[in-house]
Motif scaffolding. Structure first.
Motif, PDB file in Angstrom:
ATOM      1  N   ASN A 203      29.451  95.163  96.299  1.00 50.60           N
ATOM      2  CA  ASN A 203      28.952  96.372  95.651  1.00 50.60           C
ATOM      3  C   ASN A 203      29.078  96.195  94.142  1.00 50.60           C
ATOM      4  O   ASN A 203      30.089  95.685  93.649  1.00 50.60           O
ATOM      5  N   ASN A 219      23.648 101.828  91.101  1.00 50.34           N
ATOM      6  CA  ASN A 219      24.574 101.142  92.005  1.00 50.34           C
ATOM      7  C   ASN A 219      23.797 100.390  93.077  1.00 50.34           C
ATOM      8  O   ASN A 219      22.775 100.881  93.583  1.00 50.34           O
ATOM      9  N   TYR A 220      24.275  99.182  93.409  1.00 49.10           N
ATOM     10  CA  TYR A 220      23.654  98.366  94.445  1.00 49.10           C
ATOM     11  C   TYR A 220      24.718  97.948  95.451  1.00 49.10           C
ATOM     12  O   TYR A 220      25.791  97.465  95.077  1.00 49.10           O
ATOM     13  N   ARG A 221      24.399  98.149  96.733  1.00 46.43           N
ATOM     14  CA  ARG A 221      25.279  97.710  97.818  1.00 46.43           C
ATOM     15  C   ARG A 221      24.513  96.694  98.648  1.00 46.43           C
ATOM     16  O   ARG A 221      23.417  96.983  99.133  1.00 46.43           O
ATOM     17  N   SER A 222      25.085  95.529  98.859  1.00 42.57           N
ATOM     18  CA  SER A 222      24.357  94.426  99.478  1.00 42.57           C
ATOM     19  C   SER A 222      24.184  94.620 100.976  1.00 42.57           C
ATOM     20  O   SER A 222      24.897  95.401 101.616  1.00 42.57           O
ATOM     21  N   ALA A 259      20.777  96.592 102.742  1.00 44.05           N
ATOM     22  CA  ALA A 259      21.086  96.791 101.325  1.00 44.05           C
ATOM     23  C   ALA A 259      20.519  98.132 100.863  1.00 44.05           C
ATOM     24  O   ALA A 259      19.545  98.645 101.425  1.00 44.05           O
ATOM     25  N   GLU A 260      21.131  98.698  99.838  1.00 43.40           N
ATOM     26  CA  GLU A 260      20.636  99.959  99.283  1.00 43.40           C
ATOM     27  C   GLU A 260      20.904  99.997  97.782  1.00 43.40           C
ATOM     28  O   GLU A 260      21.871  99.413  97.286  1.00 43.40           O
ATOM     29  N   VAL A 261      20.022 100.686  97.067  1.00 42.34           N
ATOM     30  CA  VAL A 261      20.172 100.867  95.627  1.00 42.34           C
ATOM     31  C   VAL A 261      20.054 102.355  95.331  1.00 42.34           C
ATOM     32  O   VAL A 261      19.232 103.063  95.921  1.00 42.34           O
ATOM     33  N   ASN A 280      18.076 107.397  96.256  1.00 41.74           N
ATOM     34  CA  ASN A 280      18.604 106.277  97.033  1.00 41.74           C
ATOM     35  C   ASN A 280      17.467 105.628  97.816  1.00 41.74           C
ATOM     36  O   ASN A 280      16.652 106.316  98.442  1.00 41.74           O
TER      37      ASN A 280
END
Length: 412
Positions: A203, A219-222, A259-261, A280
């Motif tokens: 993250n 924010n980016y979560r892989s 993944a989400e941004v 999101n």
């Protein structure tokens, strides 16, 4: 007989391993009450999840936030051909714990533990979709050590690795309305159980404060690939003629947690009023198919899902009435990643509107009690799953979710 079993088993795991599309957006009492906004909000240790860059802007040296929710989900189904009905009433307890510690003026360390994915569905006994799913119970927990670096007065970055661990139990009938696969009237069914499934991701986030009243966050979560290896596959109520083919075995399956941004803005309109907006985008298109291989010679189960990317639009506000009470409210619209013809009843979700609220009672300078409430209304939908060898399964779904929550904050 082997050919018949092969065709039937192609769909055995159509709902197994993980329930894609069921994102549990309950990661903090303060931020949930504000429509689950938070990528550009700094008001507690919850920022360790929403945007770890924000930890650098927390006022106190040490911050702790702990909370849990009671999640109640109700689903009603009506089959199209014969108008038969079924229901699923389920209960879950998502939780979160966050802690941050300011090591010096520019470096802050933190730890986040939370439950971003999960699913629990328990349909009526002998319901018409039992050959797709009877029940499923999925749990996934993320553990995220994090650091945040402040660069000057207005900018910060933060991030860290994510360790994901999970487990799943799933049950479904072997065949649809087939009296051949029964023992004393009980249909042959399969239970799949995987424990100790784990994987790694990361993250990373950044925050920019162009003025004293405005914050911008990103924010980016892989993606995290969960790999179930050598889980238990158990057949129940197997007739004598199938005993040599339907032997208990183990299974392997992979599924991505996508993944989400998230990007957002918060505006301190007055000393008392704060408004926030988050956008999101989740890359659900990574979930194309759930393929499950059995380790006793049975054919691999290939189960198309063909999810599409989906977005969520979140709005929240906070009003600090006085030193003791702060009130919050919010709303978000959540797009479903499920496409027409792929609507499987293990995750009966579609586009939804969510309404949230809550408050904080500040006991003293260090302790506060947070409360939140979430209500999700899913649009009624008439849809089908068209990719099962037993045939098309079609009907109308009505779903609602409500979830009260409570937590505590502590800081010095």
């Amino acid at each position: 007989m082997r050919k018949l079993l092969s065709v039937t088993l192609m769909a055995l795991a159509s709902s197994t391993a993980f329930a894609g599309g069921y994102r549990v957006s309950i990661q903090g009492q303060k931020q949930l009450a504000m429509g689950h906004t938070g990528v550009a909000v700094v008001n507690s240790a919850e920022t360790a999840f929403f945007n770890p860059a924000g930890m650098a802007f927390l006022d106190k040296k040490f911050n702790l936030s702990v909370g849990a929710n009671a999640l109640f989900a109700k689903v009603r189904f009506q089959e199209n051909t014969f108008n038969t009905t079924a229901s699923s009433d389920n209960f879950g307890t998502p939780f979160n714990a966050y802690a941050t510690y300011k090591l010096n003026d520019w470096l802050t360390a933190g730890l986040a533990v939370y439950t971003p994915y999960g699913s629990a569905v328990d349909w009526d006994q002998n319901w018409q979709g039992a050959y797709l799913v009877n029940n499923i119970d999925l749990k996934a927990i993320f553990v995220q050590p994090t650091v945040s670096v402040r660069v000057g007065e207005h900018f910060s970055i933060g991030g860290g690795p994510i360790y994901a661990t999970g487990a799943v139990t799933f049950n479904r009938n072997l065949y649809a309305s087939n009296t051949t696969f029964q023992v004393n009237g009980d249909p042959t069914d399969l239970t799949i159980e995987g424990k100790g499934i784990s994987a790694w991701g990361y993250n990373i986030g950044m925050m920019f404060n162009p003025t004293d009243k405005i914050r911008l966050g990103l924010n980016y979560r892989s993606e995290i690939m969960m790999e179930a290896r050598d889980g238990d596959a158990t057949f129940n109520d197997v007739p004598d003629f199938a005993q040599t083919l339907l032997t208990n075995t183990t299974f392997n399956a992979d599924l991505p947690l996508p993944a989400e941004v998230t990007a957002g803005i918060s505006v301190q309109v007055t000393d008392k009023w704060l408004f926030a907006f988050d956008f999101n985008h989740t890359m659900w298109s990574a979930y194309k198919s759930l393929d499950v291989s059995f380790n006793n010679g049975l054919p691999t189960s290939v189960n198309p899902r063909n999810y599409k990317d989906a977005s969520t639009y979140r709005f929240g506000t906070q009003y600090k009435a006085n030193d003791k009470f702060t009130f919050r409210a919010g709303y978000y619209f959540d797009e479903s990643p499920v496409q027409d013809g792929y609507f499987a009843p293990e995750t009966p979700r579609n586009d939804s509107n969510a309404f949230t609220g809550g408050l904080t009672y500040q006991i003293n300078d260090k302790f506060g009690i947070d409360a939140s409430f979430l209500y999700i209304h899913f649009d009624e939908i008439d849809n089908s799953y068209d990719h099962n060898p037993n045939g098309q399964f079609k009907g109308t779904y009505k779903s609602v979710v409500f979830s009260p929550g409570v937590g505590i904050t502590y800081g010095f």
